[in-house]
Write a protein that holds these residues in place. Structure first.
Motif, PDB file in Angstrom:
ATOM      1  N   ALA A   1     -64.333  39.544-124.202  1.00  0.00           N
ATOM      2  CA  ALA A   1     -65.547  40.319-124.484  1.00  0.00           C
ATOM      3  C   ALA A   1     -66.775  39.607-123.937  1.00  0.00           C
ATOM      4  CB  ALA A   1     -65.690  40.523-125.991  1.00  0.00           C
TER       5      ALA A   1
ATOM      6  N   VAL B   1     -62.607  46.285-127.809  1.00  0.00           N
ATOM      7  CA  VAL B   1     -61.376  45.500-127.662  1.00  0.00           C
ATOM      8  C   VAL B   1     -60.220  46.339-128.209  1.00  0.00           C
ATOM      9  CG1 VAL B   1     -60.123  43.425-128.331  1.00  0.00           C
ATOM     10  CG2 VAL B   1     -62.556  43.288-127.776  1.00  0.00           C
TER      11      VAL B   1
ATOM     12  N   SER C   1     -70.262  38.823-129.123  1.00  0.00           N
ATOM     13  CA  SER C   1     -70.343  37.359-129.283  1.00  0.00           C
ATOM     14  C   SER C   1     -71.654  36.883-128.677  1.00  0.00           C
ATOM     15  CB  SER C   1     -69.161  36.693-128.589  1.00  0.00           C
ATOM     16  OG  SER C   1     -69.280  35.293-128.655  1.00  0.00           O
TER      17      SER C   1
ATOM     18  N   LYS D   1     -62.030  48.378-131.213  1.00  0.00           N
ATOM     19  CA  LYS D   1     -63.007  47.756-132.090  1.00  0.00           C
ATOM     20  C   LYS D   1     -64.108  47.124-131.235  1.00  0.00           C
ATOM     21  CE  LYS D   1     -59.834  46.561-135.864  1.00  0.00           C
ATOM     22  NZ  LYS D   1     -59.342  45.478-136.734  1.00  0.00           N
TER      23      LYS D   1
ATOM     24  N   SER E   1     -58.453  41.509-125.133  1.00  0.00           N
ATOM     25  CA  SER E   1     -58.602  40.512-126.196  1.00  0.00           C
ATOM     26  C   SER E   1     -60.071  40.193-126.421  1.00  0.00           C
ATOM     27  CB  SER E   1     -57.851  39.224-125.846  1.00  0.00           C
ATOM     28  OG  SER E   1     -58.495  38.555-124.765  1.00  0.00           O
ATOM     29  N   TRP E   2     -60.386  39.654-127.578  1.00  0.00           N
ATOM     30  CA  TRP E   2     -61.779  39.362-127.900  1.00  0.00           C
ATOM     31  C   TRP E   2     -62.328  38.241-127.022  1.00  0.00           C
ATOM     32  CZ3 TRP E   2     -63.565  34.636-129.468  1.00  0.00           C
ATOM     33  CH2 TRP E   2     -62.618  33.701-129.926  1.00  0.00           C
ATOM     34  N   GLU E   3     -61.437  37.359-126.523  1.00  0.00           N
ATOM     35  CA  GLU E   3     -61.923  36.280-125.665  1.00  0.00           C
ATOM     36  C   GLU E   3     -62.542  36.809-124.377  1.00  0.00           C
ATOM     37  OE1 GLU E   3     -58.929  36.308-127.064  1.00  0.00           O
ATOM     38  OE2 GLU E   3     -58.383  34.326-127.879  1.00  0.00           O
TER      39      GLU E   3
ATOM     40  N   VAL F   1     -66.512  44.321-130.280  1.00  0.00           N
ATOM     41  CA  VAL F   1     -66.591  42.865-130.458  1.00  0.00           C
ATOM     42  C   VAL F   1     -67.827  42.363-129.721  1.00  0.00           C
ATOM     43  CG1 VAL F   1     -65.491  40.648-129.991  1.00  0.00           C
ATOM     44  CG2 VAL F   1     -64.100  42.612-130.701  1.00  0.00           C
TER      45      VAL F   1
ATOM     46  N   GLY G   1     -71.416  42.652-125.632  1.00  0.00           N
ATOM     47  CA  GLY G   1     -70.124  42.866-126.249  1.00  0.00           C
ATOM     48  C   GLY G   1     -69.310  43.941-125.542  1.00  0.00           C
TER      49      GLY G   1
ATOM     50  N   THR H   1     -56.955  47.026-129.948  1.00  0.00           N
ATOM     51  CA  THR H   1     -56.238  46.323-131.011  1.00  0.00           C
ATOM     52  C   THR H   1     -55.177  47.225-131.621  1.00  0.00           C
ATOM     53  OG1 THR H   1     -57.845  47.032-132.674  1.00  0.00           O
ATOM     54  CG2 THR H   1     -58.260  44.934-131.579  1.00  0.00           C
TER      55      THR H   1
END
Length: 463
Positions: free
Chosen positions: A140, A148, A462, A458, A136-138, A460, A145, A150
């Motif tokens: 990452a 992820v 942050s 993908k 999940s992106w959380e 990701v 980065g 998906t």
């Protein structure tokens, strides 16, 4: 609505399991056992209902991953323990046994494997996730980065064949990954898919998470068009129709083969190949249907035929029959096909011994062993839905050409170069080294990991 046969002999009713609960239609099909007796009345879904269901499923949100895993565990238990649709697990096994043609112990083994596939679906799906990718992106990492994992879509259509109950495994992994799944069960064996969906709903999955929509071949095409992605199973005709589509994963045909080096012609090898030919009633895509022998292939075929006849002896008219039990008309068709297409092959078991009438109705098929003189003979690519194997000579000069376009190759050899060549040939899906072609523990890729088709990565980042 009746959910099971009454004392008067009423047929088991199998309604549609739609995005809005159960629904019966006027369009129905009778499900017959291999003995010809009617067993169930199967509702068939019209195209409009298929479209409505898939649209509603696409609009629905999936359960959270942790909740999906928990409910899959619960569904596995319910599949084995609950009365679902008024049917106990024991009675379910009887129905599956009556239509599948498998012997009674194998029917139970495969059905219990379905329960394991339900419970283990999240873990099996996750085996395809790359090491550098997160769920999940959380998760990452900040700054650099990460990839992820998906979904490639939101809805999946699963158009199933009736070879074995375990055909459910792929779409269960899709459900575990958050897809909403529309299942089109085999009209020959709809009982397993129906029970799985009932177990999932009993465990708390919403109706929009998974539907069971029996339909015609035309309806199956509609289902595959409406869903984002699709699974479909079949032979050459199915592969030709859907194989080029990037949104449809085709399962089959198999054409699994075994290669035996001259220094591995041992009793242990013979025993292993006999198992590869007859396991799963000899009707699965992973069954060995061709053997290439470096050495005296005629002698090997004779020994294999003797062993298979010994294993089939005194079993074919019992509940432990070796080959599949099929309707008499199907047996006549298959034997006639053999007589027409294999006239140049030499039978190591007389053709008149291949079909054995069963006292409960139908005919038990196999085993059959034929020898060929050319490893490139077209019959080496022929697979029939019962224990039937073609044996041909092979030398290193033949190379891997006779082994191409195979789901599984069991290379019983110490030749590392040959194994590497097989591994890197794109037409060979799986390579076993001195391991039966039928070997699987549920965690091995079959035709790639299921997640390879369902998911993508993908980036990701942050800050």
């Amino acid at each position: 609505m009746s959910t099971g046969p009454s004392p008067s002999g009423e047929l088991l009713a199998l309604p549609l399991l739609t995005h809005r609960g159960t629904h019966s239609t006027r369009a129905r099909e009778i499900v017959h056992g291999v003995d010809g007796r009617p067993l169930a009345s199967l509702s068939l879904s019209p195209d409009l209902l298929i479209s409505q269901s898939v649209l509603a499923q696409g609009r629905a949100s999936p359960l959270a991953p942790e909740e999906r895993a928990q409910r899959l565990l619960e569904a596995s238990r319910r599949f084995l323990e609950d009365d679902l649709g008024g049917i106990s697990f024991a009675r379910h096994l009887t129905h599956v046994n009556q239509v599948s043609g498998h012997n009674a112990p194998l029917t139970e083994q495969l059905s219990r494997a379905v329960a394991a596939a339900i419970a283990e679906a999240p873990a099996r799906a996750d085996r395809a996730r790359p090491n550098g990718s997160l769920r999940s992106w959380e998760e990452a990492a900040e700054g650099g980065g990460s990839g992820v994992w998906t979904r490639r879509g939101e809805t999946l259509a699963a158009v199933l064949s009736g070879n074995a109950p375990t055909i459910q495994s792929g779409w269960l992994q899709a459900l575990a990954l958050g897809y909403r799944v529309a299942v089109r069960p085999s009209r020959r064996e709809p009982f397993t898919a129906h029970r799985v969906v009932l177990a999932l709903r009993a465990a708390g999955f919403p109706d929009t998470s998974v539907t069971c929509l029996p339909t015609t071949h035309e309806g199956a095409s509609t289902l595959l068009r409406r869903a984002d992605l699709g699974f479909v199973y079949g032979g050459e005709d199915v592969a030709a129709k859907y194989g080029a589509s990037p949104t449809i994963k085709v399962g089959g045909p198999g054409r699994s083969k075994t290669l035996v080096a001259h220094d591995r012609l041992t009793p242990e090898t013979l025993d292993s190949i006999a198992h590869s030919v007859t396991a799963l009633s000899g009707s699965a895509c992973v069954n060995t249907t061709a053997v290439l022998v470096e050495g005296d292939h005629e002698r090997f075929a004779h020994d294999l035929a003797a062993l298979l006849r010994e294993r089939a002896a005194d079993r074919q008219t019992t509940d432990h029959h070796l080959g599949p039990r099929v309707p008499s008309r199907s047996a006549d068709t298959l034997i006639g096909h053999l007589e027409r297409t294999a006239s140049h092959a030499r039978p190591a078991i007389p053709l008149e011994e291949i079909a054995t009438p069963h006292p409960d109705g139908g005919v038990v098929l196999g085993p059959a062993v034929f020898t060929l003189t050319d490893p490139h003979d077209r019959l080496m690519a022929t697979e029939l839905p019962f224990p039937c194997v073609w044996v041909a000579p092979w030398t290193k000069a033949d190379g891997i050409a006779p082994l191409r376009d195979s789901l599984v190759i069991n290379a019983i050899t110490r030749d590392a170069d040959l194994i590497n060549t097989l591994l890197h040939d794109p037409s060979v899906k799986n390579v076993h080294v001195n391991a039966p072609t039928v070997h699987s523990d549920g965690n091995l890729p079959h035709e790639d990991y299921t997640g390879d088709f369902l998911m993508r990565n993908k980036a990701v980042v942050s800050f």
